[in-house]
Design an enzyme around this catalytic site. Structure first.
Site, PDB file in Angstrom:
ATOM      1  N   ASP A  30     -18.163  -7.982  20.313  1.00 25.40           N
ATOM      2  CA  ASP A  30     -17.185  -8.865  19.669  1.00 25.40           C
ATOM      3  C   ASP A  30     -17.129 -10.166  20.459  1.00 25.40           C
ATOM      4  OD1 ASP A  30     -14.641  -8.150  17.552  1.00 25.40           O
ATOM      5  OD2 ASP A  30     -14.471  -9.989  18.738  1.00 25.40           O
ATOM      6  N   LYS A 208     -16.487  -0.715  -3.399  1.00 17.47           N
ATOM      7  CA  LYS A 208     -15.358  -0.945  -2.504  1.00 17.47           C
ATOM      8  C   LYS A 208     -14.248  -1.756  -3.167  1.00 17.47           C
ATOM      9  CE  LYS A 208     -12.686  -1.356   0.875  1.00 17.47           C
ATOM     10  NZ  LYS A 208     -12.853  -1.472   2.282  1.00 17.47           N
ATOM     11  N   GLY A 261       0.890  -4.450   0.507  1.00 19.25           N
ATOM     12  CA  GLY A 261       0.558  -5.574   1.381  1.00 19.25           C
ATOM     13  C   GLY A 261      -0.601  -5.170   2.259  1.00 19.25           C
ATOM     14  N   CYS A 264      -5.932  -5.732   3.264  1.00 15.76           N
ATOM     15  CA  CYS A 264      -7.015  -5.344   2.351  1.00 15.76           C
ATOM     16  C   CYS A 264      -6.661  -5.558   0.882  1.00 15.76           C
ATOM     17  CB  CYS A 264      -7.400  -3.893   2.594  1.00 15.76           C
ATOM     18  SG  CYS A 264      -7.890  -3.584   4.294  1.00 15.76           S
ATOM     19  N   LYS A 327       2.951  -0.945   6.255  1.00 17.32           N
ATOM     20  CA  LYS A 327       3.133   0.460   5.890  1.00 17.32           C
ATOM     21  C   LYS A 327       3.381   1.237   7.183  1.00 17.32           C
ATOM     22  CE  LYS A 327      -1.588   2.234   5.973  1.00 17.32           C
ATOM     23  NZ  LYS A 327      -2.638   2.889   5.209  1.00 17.32           N
TER      24      LYS A 327
HETATM   25  C1  UGA Z   1      -6.552   0.289   1.732  1.00 16.40           C
HETATM   26  C2  UGA Z   1      -7.218   1.440   0.949  1.00 16.40           C
HETATM   27  O1  UGA Z   1      -6.266   2.459   0.667  1.00 16.40           O
HETATM   28  C3  UGA Z   1      -8.381   2.034   1.755  1.00 16.40           C
HETATM   29  O2  UGA Z   1      -9.031   3.030   0.985  1.00 16.40           O
HETATM   30  C4  UGA Z   1      -9.355   0.907   2.086  1.00 16.40           C
HETATM   31  O3  UGA Z   1     -10.460   1.380   2.846  1.00 16.40           O
HETATM   32  C5  UGA Z   1      -8.631  -0.154   2.885  1.00 16.40           C
HETATM   33  O4  UGA Z   1      -7.537  -0.677   2.101  1.00 16.40           O
HETATM   34  C6  UGA Z   1      -9.599  -1.261   3.212  1.00 16.40           C
HETATM   35  O5  UGA Z   1     -10.005  -1.982   2.306  1.00 16.40           O
HETATM   36  O6  UGA Z   1     -10.065  -1.344   4.352  1.00 16.40           O
HETATM   37  P1  UGA Z   1      -4.756   0.212   3.700  1.00 16.40           P
HETATM   38  O7  UGA Z   1      -4.762  -1.273   3.527  1.00 16.40           O
HETATM   39  O8  UGA Z   1      -4.829   0.798   5.064  1.00 16.40           O
HETATM   40  O9  UGA Z   1      -5.969   0.879   2.891  1.00 16.40           O
HETATM   41  O10 UGA Z   1      -3.394   0.722   3.046  1.00 16.40           O
HETATM   42  P2  UGA Z   1      -2.941   1.653   1.834  1.00 16.40           P
HETATM   43  O11 UGA Z   1      -2.627   2.988   2.324  1.00 16.40           O
HETATM   44  O12 UGA Z   1      -3.881   1.526   0.688  1.00 16.40           O
HETATM   45  O13 UGA Z   1      -1.577   0.930   1.443  1.00 16.40           O
HETATM   46  C7  UGA Z   1      -1.592  -0.421   0.979  1.00 16.40           C
HETATM   47  C8  UGA Z   1      -0.216  -0.883   0.615  1.00 16.40           C
HETATM   48  O14 UGA Z   1       0.217  -0.257  -0.576  1.00 16.40           O
HETATM   49  C9  UGA Z   1       0.876  -0.626   1.648  1.00 16.40           C
HETATM   50  O15 UGA Z   1       1.671  -1.777   1.773  1.00 16.40           O
HETATM   51  C10 UGA Z   1       1.666   0.528   1.055  1.00 16.40           C
HETATM   52  O16 UGA Z   1       3.001   0.525   1.472  1.00 16.40           O
HETATM   53  C11 UGA Z   1       1.542   0.223  -0.426  1.00 16.40           C
HETATM   54  N1  UGA Z   1       1.717   1.409  -1.306  1.00 16.40           N
HETATM   55  C12 UGA Z   1       0.862   2.456  -1.214  1.00 16.40           C
HETATM   56  C13 UGA Z   1       2.739   1.412  -2.252  1.00 16.40           C
HETATM   57  O17 UGA Z   1       3.512   0.446  -2.362  1.00 16.40           O
HETATM   58  N2  UGA Z   1       2.880   2.506  -3.072  1.00 16.40           N
HETATM   59  C14 UGA Z   1       2.034   3.565  -3.001  1.00 16.40           C
HETATM   60  O18 UGA Z   1       2.222   4.522  -3.785  1.00 16.40           O
HETATM   61  C15 UGA Z   1       1.017   3.542  -2.043  1.00 16.40           C
END
Ligand code: UGA
Length: 437
Positions: A30, A208, A261, A264, A327
């Site tokens: 990095d 993706k 949020g 990603c 989250k």
């Molecule tokens: C997300 C995807 O879930 C992964 O599969 C992916 O690999 C990743 O992006 C990436 O592109 O690297 P992540 O950003 O860690 O993962 O978070 P999530 O678990 O998807 O949650 C995203 C947001 O959605 C959070 O703010 C969470 O609070 C919100 N959320 C999730 C809701 O508002 N309601 C739900 O039912 C689920």
């Protein structure tokens, strides 16, 4: 196998540590010196459960090192591209400068037989360009596109035991050979029966962004239903439970609240729309604009609900915000709905105190004008309204009777629909939520 990982942020640091824990010999490269120093000392520069232990164990075996010197990767046979692709300032498109610079460095190291593996989330078409540059530089090296699907907070488990593996490569002998090299890298997951999809470069890149777009759409769908519930007195959590029993729909990612949020989902749907525009198929993704709007509207609604609960004005009101991370189990505040609501309320005249088990330091750097408290009690003490915006388990388990003793006025707005309204109301709180009576 000797592996290099370019980019040791979220994706790369986890990937490097996990690959070393599987027995590979890994060098993480990095450009950010402090990041490399922290990782080399066994400390993740971000909160990710299990990662510090994994780093310490892997470093102790001598199979893992972190460096700013790309030459340390000269003897690696597989080079992973794990750099970030953030949203460009003022545009929907992704900033590809980190990918360009990682590729330029990797090209200088290539030997016959090397495999370059792209894991970063990129606009479709990027991999084809990288493959050409790899071929020009070293005709006997090959590119495979192998997107990452890890979730923050579960990143270690998602990397070691992924739901699926996707390999995109060009047809021909070189691509086949490179795919077999990648099979050796992922031998443990494959032996466990992890499904594998071998496909072309374009499909692999699209998988993706399609997956993240689907997840974002699912969340915005239920949040749109929450708007309907608010207009009719219905309960969105019961609605989600009921439709979720249909296996074709499924209950996961149907939690209504302040929305999605993070680093990603928001930027990926925007970059996907931008790329579709360049490809002349913007209509195909125009629904994602609505997905984005529904999501952002929930934040505005949250502020409006707080204003309503406070009798029409939040000016000068003491507000407690539980949660800053986008989250739970993360200290990531990128595009965090919780912080966005906290900041909007502060800008509209409220006196906001934020608490979070992991993300206060990051939040303070981004929003120094907000007040911060180390504990829930300190945040809620004297508050006229309390907003639960990140569903950390310790917040879900709060005792409303005990908390009532510190709040100036027992009013709670459950921005994640994670509390039991009856229990809170029985303890004397005014309970309000998004999409719930
Ligand atoms: C997300 C995807 O879930 C992964 O599969 C992916 O690999 C990743 O992006 C990436 O592109 O690297 P992540 O950003 O860690 O993962 O978070 P999530 O678990 O998807 O949650 C995203 C947001 O959605 C959070 O703010 C969470 O609070 C919100 N959320 C999730 C809701 O508002 N309601 C739900 O039912 C689920």
């Amino acid at each position: 196998m000797r592996i290099s990982v370019f980019g040791c942020g979220y994706l790369g640091a986890v990937h490097a540590a996990c690959m070393a824990s599987l027995g590979h010999d890994v060098v993480g490269v990095d450009v950010v010196e402090e990041q490399v120093a922290a990782l080399a000392a066994g400390r993740a520069p971000f909160h990710e459960p299990g990662l510090d232990d994994l780093l310490t164990e892997a470093l102790a075996t001598g199979r893992l090192e972190f460096t700013t010197d790309p030459q340390r990767a000269a003897d690696a046979v597989v080079h992973f591209i794990c750099v970030g692709t953030p949203q460009k300032r003022g545009e929907n498109a992704a900033d590809m400068s980190y990918v360009r610079s990682a590729v330029a460095t990797i090209l200088t190291l290539l030997k016959p037989g090397d495999v370059v593996v792209g894991k970063s989330t990129v606009p479709v078409g990027t991999a084809e360009q990288v493959a050409e540059r790899v071929e020009e530089q070293e005709p006997e090296a090959e590119l495979v596109w192998n997107p990452e699907f890890l979730r923050e907070g579960h990143a270690v488990a998602d990397t070691i035991r992924p739901d699926r593996l996707v390999y995109g490569f060009r047809a021909g002998e070189g691509g086949e050979r490179a795919a077999r090299v990648l099979d050796e890298v992922y031998a443990a997951a494959l032996a466990d029966g992890t499904p594998k999809i071998e496909t072309d470069l374009a499909t692999a890149q699209l998988v993706k962004v399609a997956a993240n777009s689907f997840l974002a759409t699912k969340i915005s769908f239920i949040n749109a239903m929450a708007e309907l519930c608010e207009a009719t007195g219905a309960d969105v959590t019961q609605l989600a439970d009921a439709i979720g029993h249909d296996k074709r729909i499924g209950r996961q990612f149907l939690n209504a609240g302040v929305g999605f949020g993070g680093g990603c989902l928001p930027k990926d749907i925007r970059a996907f729309m931008a790329r579709a525009g360049e490809l002349g198929v913007d209509q195909a993704l125009s629904f994602l604009r609505e997905v984005d709007s529904i999501n952002l509207r929930r934040r505005v609604r949250m502020v409006d609900l707080a204003r309503e609960v406070c009798g029409g004005s939040i000016v000068g009101r003491r507000v407690a915000v539980l949660g800053a991370a986008f989250k739970p189990h993360s200290d990531d505040i990128r595009d965090s709905p919780a912080l966005s609501v906290a900041a909007q309320m502060q800008l509209q005249g409220a006196q906001v105190t934020v608490t979070d088990p992991a993300a206060i330091d990051n939040a303070r750097k981004k929003w120094p004008e907000l007040a911060y408290a180390d504990t829930v009690d300190d945040a809620v003490r004297g508050a006229e309204v309390t907003l639960l915006l990140t569903e950390w388990p310790e917040y879900v388990a709060l005792d409303p009777v005990e908390l009532r003793a510190v709040a100036a006025t027992p009013r709670i707005i459950d921005g994640r629909n994670c509390l039991d309204p009856a229990t809170w109301r029985a303890a004397g709180w005014t309970y309000r939520a998004l999409g719930r009576p």
